[in-house]
Motif scaffolding. Structure first.
Motif, PDB file in Angstrom:
ATOM      1  N   PHE A 135     -22.416 -29.375 -65.941  1.00 40.98           N
ATOM      2  CA  PHE A 135     -22.328 -28.694 -64.661  1.00 40.98           C
ATOM      3  C   PHE A 135     -23.717 -28.595 -64.060  1.00 40.98           C
ATOM      4  N   GLY A 137     -26.025 -26.988 -60.879  1.00 39.09           N
ATOM      5  CA  GLY A 137     -25.956 -25.941 -59.873  1.00 39.09           C
ATOM      6  C   GLY A 137     -27.288 -25.252 -59.713  1.00 39.09           C
ATOM      7  N   ASN A 155     -22.449 -24.016 -57.403  1.00 43.25           N
ATOM      8  CA  ASN A 155     -22.383 -25.297 -56.703  1.00 43.25           C
ATOM      9  C   ASN A 155     -21.088 -25.340 -55.916  1.00 43.25           C
ATOM     10  N   VAL A 156     -21.043 -26.234 -54.903  1.00 46.79           N
ATOM     11  CA  VAL A 156     -19.809 -26.399 -54.143  1.00 46.79           C
ATOM     12  C   VAL A 156     -19.281 -27.789 -54.460  1.00 46.79           C
ATOM     13  N   ILE A 157     -18.114 -27.841 -55.103  1.00 41.10           N
ATOM     14  CA  ILE A 157     -17.551 -29.129 -55.546  1.00 41.10           C
ATOM     15  C   ILE A 157     -16.253 -29.336 -54.796  1.00 41.10           C
ATOM     16  N   GLU A 158     -16.208 -30.416 -53.981  1.00 48.01           N
ATOM     17  CA  GLU A 158     -15.022 -30.748 -53.183  1.00 48.01           C
ATOM     18  C   GLU A 158     -14.585 -29.542 -52.373  1.00 48.01           C
ATOM     19  N   ASP A 159     -15.546 -28.977 -51.628  1.00 48.81           N
ATOM     20  CA  ASP A 159     -15.315 -27.849 -50.719  1.00 48.81           C
ATOM     21  C   ASP A 159     -14.879 -26.579 -51.427  1.00 48.81           C
ATOM     22  N   GLN A 160     -15.031 -26.494 -52.730  1.00 47.92           N
ATOM     23  CA  GLN A 160     -14.686 -25.263 -53.443  1.00 47.92           C
ATOM     24  C   GLN A 160     -15.938 -24.742 -54.124  1.00 47.92           C
ATOM     25  N   THR A 201     -24.503 -26.616 -51.765  1.00 47.07           N
ATOM     26  CA  THR A 201     -24.046 -27.914 -52.296  1.00 47.07           C
ATOM     27  C   THR A 201     -25.232 -28.672 -52.849  1.00 47.07           C
ATOM     28  N   ASP A 203     -26.059 -32.315 -55.236  1.00 48.81           N
ATOM     29  CA  ASP A 203     -25.486 -33.541 -55.759  1.00 48.81           C
ATOM     30  C   ASP A 203     -25.384 -33.460 -57.277  1.00 48.81           C
ATOM     31  N   VAL A 204     -24.188 -33.793 -57.801  1.00 49.06           N
ATOM     32  CA  VAL A 204     -23.966 -33.671 -59.243  1.00 49.06           C
ATOM     33  C   VAL A 204     -24.786 -34.713 -59.996  1.00 49.06           C
ATOM     34  N   ASN A 205     -25.055 -35.850 -59.346  1.00 45.00           N
ATOM     35  CA  ASN A 205     -25.816 -36.897 -60.035  1.00 45.00           C
ATOM     36  C   ASN A 205     -27.241 -36.957 -59.543  1.00 45.00           C
TER      37      ASN A 205
END
Lengths: 292, 241
Positions: A135, A137, A155-160, A201, A203-205
């Motif tokens: 994860f 964040g 973090n905000v993942i896919e608008d959540q 938000t 970026d996860v990568n």
């Protein structure tokens, strides 16, 4: 020093001129471009000191090298969970907890990070496909003292919006990497829940941003824009003391919020908890143990 | 209180109890006490010998031990008698054992019926005149009296209570600390009595405890920390599934 010597040699043309020289422009009009040499200056032939005796050769002083490594040691960081809270507990309990924390830190690296840094945490998960879940964040809060210290990543993942509270010393954590080490204007970024989602938000990568050891930790003076009210907490009130929000509220609302200010709190001596001496002692103790 | 993790990754909360200067003070035989078993008087935590009567100090003088703040009795079988004056250590207990912990609860003073007994009280509005936290009715019409033991307001706390069946997770022999599962009655730094559990489920849980007690000048040298098998030790690498 060497450059000055070189220039002297070129100008004067005297071989073997050694020593300091203060170069002053001549004051006479006729000899405009002649430079007078003052100060201690000796050539190989003439080596006469002020009291007439033959002077001993004085080698030039060695240049002072500023060691960046030593400068780095002066920068002290003690993780906030080591500082014991004020209370009536026996200090022996905190000492034993610290020994356990150091034992865990020797096996598992817990990096230095602050509220506002972006972290990536991999935990062991029995229900995930790879038995591990990662994860990424921003750290919005660091709470707890001792072994139960926690930090919350958002973090905000896919608008959540997703917030996960991790325990620093839990054995299920496999790795903590700091992707971006930075500080923010506040110690607690819970207001990001009511800010526009773009500020939470990440970026996860994303690739880790390199941070040089001797540099100071950058403070991100970002002022965050909020969603329209109502918020989860009234962040404009002085009790939260938030500097990282760009309040677009009308003047009357800001003035009304100041009604709840408690200006006497900063002069309350019973609330003072000066941790500087405790921090120094604990920092020395922790560093000694970690080096072993 | 501290968190503790097991090898499967589960977290448990643990209370630390320090065994501070415990000595056996006196042996009272079965006939003398009039009970079913003989008793041993044990004292904890040294305090000043002043401000006490001579008669109270006699027990401590006979045992050759400084004055203790708390003196308790333990019912002991004949084969587990210990000579008065021997010190007792935390290594008397072993990890994996179950204990009962008794202490005086935190005193709350004179409290009303809602806090003391958990009554529901009355609604805050809808016509209630001066009645929001009162007990309401205290008996029935037919009884024509109030029964003894009726729950009413009074002094709450500062009485002895026991937590049963607490697991011992870890023992620190250097500082004499027992890590006991869960919470324990009493405030921080209060004096506490720790006994082997009397619950029937944990009757056979004590596998080879030190009998009659752990003697520090004996032959066995224990390591500084004794852990239960299931505890995650911080020197191990992280847990994986």
């Amino acid at each position: 020093m060497a450059a000055v010597c070189g220039r002297l040699l070129l100008r004067s043309g005297a071989a073997g001129a050694v020593g300091f020289a203060a170069v002053l422009p001549a004051r006479t009009r006729a000899f405009k471009n002649v430079y007078l040499f003052t100060g201690c200056f000796s050539s190989s032939g003439y080596r006469v000191s002020s009291n007439g005796n033959a002077a001993k050769f004085q080698p030039p002083p060695k240049p002072i090298i500023v060691d960046k490594q030593k400068q780095k040691e002066e920068k002290r960081f003690l993780s906030p969970e080591f500082i014991p809270p004020r209370g009536r507990k026996d200090p022996l309990k905190f000492y034993i907890e610290r020994k356990d924390m150091i034992r865990r830190r020797k096996v598992f690296n817990i990096p230095e990070f602050y509220v506002g840094s972006i972290l990536a945490v991999t935990t062991a998960d029995p229900y995930a496909s790879n038995k591990a879940s990662r994860f990424v964040g921003i750290c919005i809060q660091r709470g707890g003292r001792g072994l139960g210290a926690t930090f919350v990543l958002r973090n905000v993942i896919e608008d959540q919006g997703v917030e996960i509270c991790y325990e620093l010393y839990s054995p299920r954590i496999q790795a903590i990497e700091v992707l971006k080490l930075e500080k923010r204007l506040d110690d607690n970024l819970m207001y990001l829940r009511d800010a526009l989602p773009e500020y939470s938000t990440f970026d996860v990568n994303m690739k880790p941003v390199t941070h040089l050891d001797h540099e100071e930790i950058p403070v991100n003076k970002l002022q965050v824009r909020m969603k329209p009210k109502p918020w989860s907490k009234r962040w404009e009130r002085p009790k939260y003391n938030i500097k990282g929000i760009k309040f677009e509220l009308p003047e009357e609302k800001m003035k009304e919020a100041q009604k709840w200010s408690q200006p006497w709190l900063e002069f309350d001596m019973l609330r003072e908890y000066d941790t500087s001496k405790i921090e120094e002692k604990i920092w020395r103790e922790v560093n000694e143990e970690l080096k072993k | 209180m501290m968190p503790i993790w097991t090898k499967s990754g589960k977290k448990h909360a643990v209370t630390l109890l320090k065994v501070q200067d415990c000595h056996v003070l006196k042996y009272i035989s079965k006939e003398e006490s009039g009970g079913k078993t003989s008793k041993l008087l044990v004292g904890g935590k040294n305090t000043s010998p002043f401000y006490k009567t001579e008669s109270a100090m006699e027990i401590f003088k006979a045992a050759g031990v400084p004055r203790k703040q708390k003196v308790t009795t333990f019912n002991v079988t004949e084969d587990a008698l210990i000579k008065p004056g021997t010190p007792l250590y935390a290594a008397h207990f072993r990890p994996g054992q179950y204990v009962d912990v008794t202490a005086k609860t935190i005193g709350k003073g004179f409290q009303g019926v809602m806090k003391r007994w958990g009554f529901k009280g009355q609604p805050a509005s809808h016509g209630q005149t001066k009645t929001h936290r009162r007990p309401g009715a205290i008996s029935t019409n037919k009884a024509a009296k109030v029964y003894r033991g009726k729950k009413m307001p009074g002094k709450m706390g500062n009485i002895y209570r026991t937590s049963f069946g607490l697991k011992v997770w870890r023992i620190n022999t250097k500082h004499d600390i027992i890590y006991v599962n869960g919470s324990v009655p009493g405030h921080t730094n209060c004096l506490v009595k720790v006994k082997d559990s009397r619950l029937p489920t944990y009757k056979d849980c004590n596998k080879n405890p030190p009998f009659p007690t752990f003697f520090a000048d004996g032959d066995e040298k224990l390591p500084e920390d004794l852990y239960d098998e299931e505890i995650f030790q911080f020197t191990d690498p992280s847990v994986t599934y």
